[in-house]
Motif scaffolding. Structure first.
Motif, PDB file in Angstrom:
ATOM      1  N   ALA A   3       0.847  -1.190   0.000  1.00  0.00           N
ATOM      2  CA  ALA A   3       0.000   0.000   0.000  1.00  0.00           C
ATOM      3  C   ALA A   3       0.881   1.239   0.000  1.00  0.00           C
ATOM      4  CB  ALA A   3      -0.907  -0.001   1.225  1.00  0.00           C
ATOM      5  N   ASP A  10      -6.274  12.609   1.829  1.00  0.00           N
ATOM      6  CA  ASP A  10      -7.059  11.516   1.248  1.00  0.00           C
ATOM      7  C   ASP A  10      -6.296  10.194   1.319  1.00  0.00           C
ATOM      8  OD1 ASP A  10      -9.139  13.184   0.687  1.00  0.00           O
ATOM      9  OD2 ASP A  10      -8.699  13.384  -1.461  1.00  0.00           O
ATOM     10  N   ALA A  11      -4.990  10.259   1.008  1.00  0.00           N
ATOM     11  CA  ALA A  11      -4.186   9.036   1.040  1.00  0.00           C
ATOM     12  C   ALA A  11      -4.093   8.503   2.457  1.00  0.00           C
ATOM     13  CB  ALA A  11      -2.789   9.318   0.492  1.00  0.00           C
ATOM     14  N   ARG A  12      -3.926   9.407   3.413  1.00  0.00           N
ATOM     15  CA  ARG A  12      -3.810   8.993   4.818  1.00  0.00           C
ATOM     16  C   ARG A  12      -5.129   8.398   5.312  1.00  0.00           C
ATOM     17  NH1 ARG A  12      -2.771  11.279   9.938  1.00  0.00           N
ATOM     18  NH2 ARG A  12      -0.944  10.268  10.844  1.00  0.00           N
ATOM     19  N   ALA A  13      -6.221   9.028   4.893  1.00  0.00           N
ATOM     20  CA  ALA A  13      -7.547   8.533   5.279  1.00  0.00           C
ATOM     21  C   ALA A  13      -7.765   7.129   4.736  1.00  0.00           C
ATOM     22  CB  ALA A  13      -8.632   9.475   4.768  1.00  0.00           C
ATOM     23  N   SER A  14      -7.228   6.879   3.556  1.00  0.00           N
ATOM     24  CA  SER A  14      -7.347   5.563   2.946  1.00  0.00           C
ATOM     25  C   SER A  14      -6.584   4.502   3.754  1.00  0.00           C
ATOM     26  CB  SER A  14      -6.810   5.606   1.510  1.00  0.00           C
ATOM     27  OG  SER A  14      -6.831   4.317   0.930  1.00  0.00           O
ATOM     28  N   LEU A  15      -5.430   4.896   4.276  1.00  0.00           N
ATOM     29  CA  LEU A  15      -4.637   3.974   5.086  1.00  0.00           C
ATOM     30  C   LEU A  15      -5.351   3.660   6.407  1.00  0.00           C
ATOM     31  CD1 LEU A  15      -1.041   5.396   4.521  1.00  0.00           C
ATOM     32  CD2 LEU A  15      -2.060   3.374   3.470  1.00  0.00           C
ATOM     33  N   ALA A  17      -8.555   3.746   6.862  1.00  0.00           N
ATOM     34  CA  ALA A  17      -9.701   2.896   6.522  1.00  0.00           C
ATOM     35  C   ALA A  17      -9.241   1.456   6.320  1.00  0.00           C
ATOM     36  CB  ALA A  17     -10.379   3.420   5.258  1.00  0.00           C
ATOM     37  N   SER A  18      -8.072   1.307   5.698  1.00  0.00           N
ATOM     38  CA  SER A  18      -7.554  -0.031   5.421  1.00  0.00           C
ATOM     39  C   SER A  18      -7.258  -0.801   6.712  1.00  0.00           C
ATOM     40  CB  SER A  18      -6.290   0.073   4.572  1.00  0.00           C
ATOM     41  OG  SER A  18      -5.747  -1.216   4.328  1.00  0.00           O
TER      42      SER A  18
END
Length: 269
Positions: A3, A10-15, A17-18
């Protein structure tokens, strides 16, 4: 596939969420992500074992480890040696999980406040404490209040103290098994034990297994404890009646020559 790690929101939020969906996903992230205390803690909130994927530098980060052990004291296992010897970190860990004491430095296993906090959380932590603290009556009583079976970890000196044994059997009657032989013949201790757990009669002295009051109390708590009564009391109709009224199957432990007694038959019909 690894990842990505970017500085954008946005990228941090995705991490985040993951790892909230699957804490193991932390293991496939970049070193930067695995060095981010907030992302690692988010993963640990799902399962503290996510700590195994964190960067090594976090193991010596005091603020991070304080937060980690607050989530689960077992996280102390991933701390650096320096932080395993940090009194505040270890105290926070054992207040969360008694077993964290296993991972504390040798010196802190001899720290009275830390051990007291640990045994208050889980009595078996007494087994990890230093020998001196297993002779400390306040710590021992705190452990026994959690589970009387901790009597097994008490120093020999305190195992011979009637008040300590009494505290243990009052919480868990079967802790009588851990008492020295002479205290298994102490009537008050044995009465307390069998009132809490009739099966503790097994560990009483032979003399008290033939004591009518002791056996009556035991079988009233657990009819099957008739199995441990003296042969004489296993043929005592009144004792057997108490036992089978509590546990009908206890009849199998009664003397064969009274099984057909009308009072016994009537009690089972």
């Amino acid at each position: 596939m690894s990842a990505g790690y970017q500085s954008t929101d946005d990228a941090r939020a995705s991490l985040f969420a993951s790892v909230r969906e699957d804490w193991k996903s932390l293991g496939s992230m970049t070193p930067e992500a695995r060095s981010d205390p907030e992302i690692v803690l988010a993963a640990m909130a799902q399962n503290w074992k996510a700590l195994q994927f964190a960067s090594k530098q976090l193991s010596d980060d005091r603020a991070f480890m304080m937060a980690a052990v607050a989530l689960n004291g077992e996280a102390l296992t991933g701390a650096s040696d320096r932080l395993k010897g940090d009194r505040e970190v270890v105290l926070a860990a054992v207040k969360n999980v008694a077993g964290a004491l296993w991972h504390a430095s040798t010196a802190l296993r001899s720290d009275r406040e830390i051990v007291l906090a640990a045994v208050t959380k889980g009595s078996w932590a007494l087994d990890i404490a230093s020998e001196d603290l297993r002779r400390d009556s306040e710590i021992v009583k705190a452990a026994l209040a959690q589970d009387g079976s901790a009597l097994a970890f008490v120093s020999e000196e305190l195992q011979n103290d009637p008040s300590i044994v009494l505290a243990g059997v009052a919480q868990n009657g079967c802790a009588l098994e851990c008492a020295p032989e002479h205290l298994r013949g102490d009537r008050q201790i044995v009465l307390t034990a069998v009132a809490q757990a009739g099966a503790a009669l097994e560990f009483a002295s032979s003399e008290l297994r033939g004591d009518r009051e002791v056996v009556s109390v035991a079988v009233a708590n657990d009819g099957n404890s008739l199995n441990f009564a003296s042969a004489e009391l296993r043929r005592d109709i009144d004792i057997v009646l108490i036992a089978i009224r509590q546990t009908p199957s206890a009849l199998e432990f009664a003397s064969a020559d009274i099984v057909g007694n009308p009072a016994i038959v009537a009690a089972l019909t």
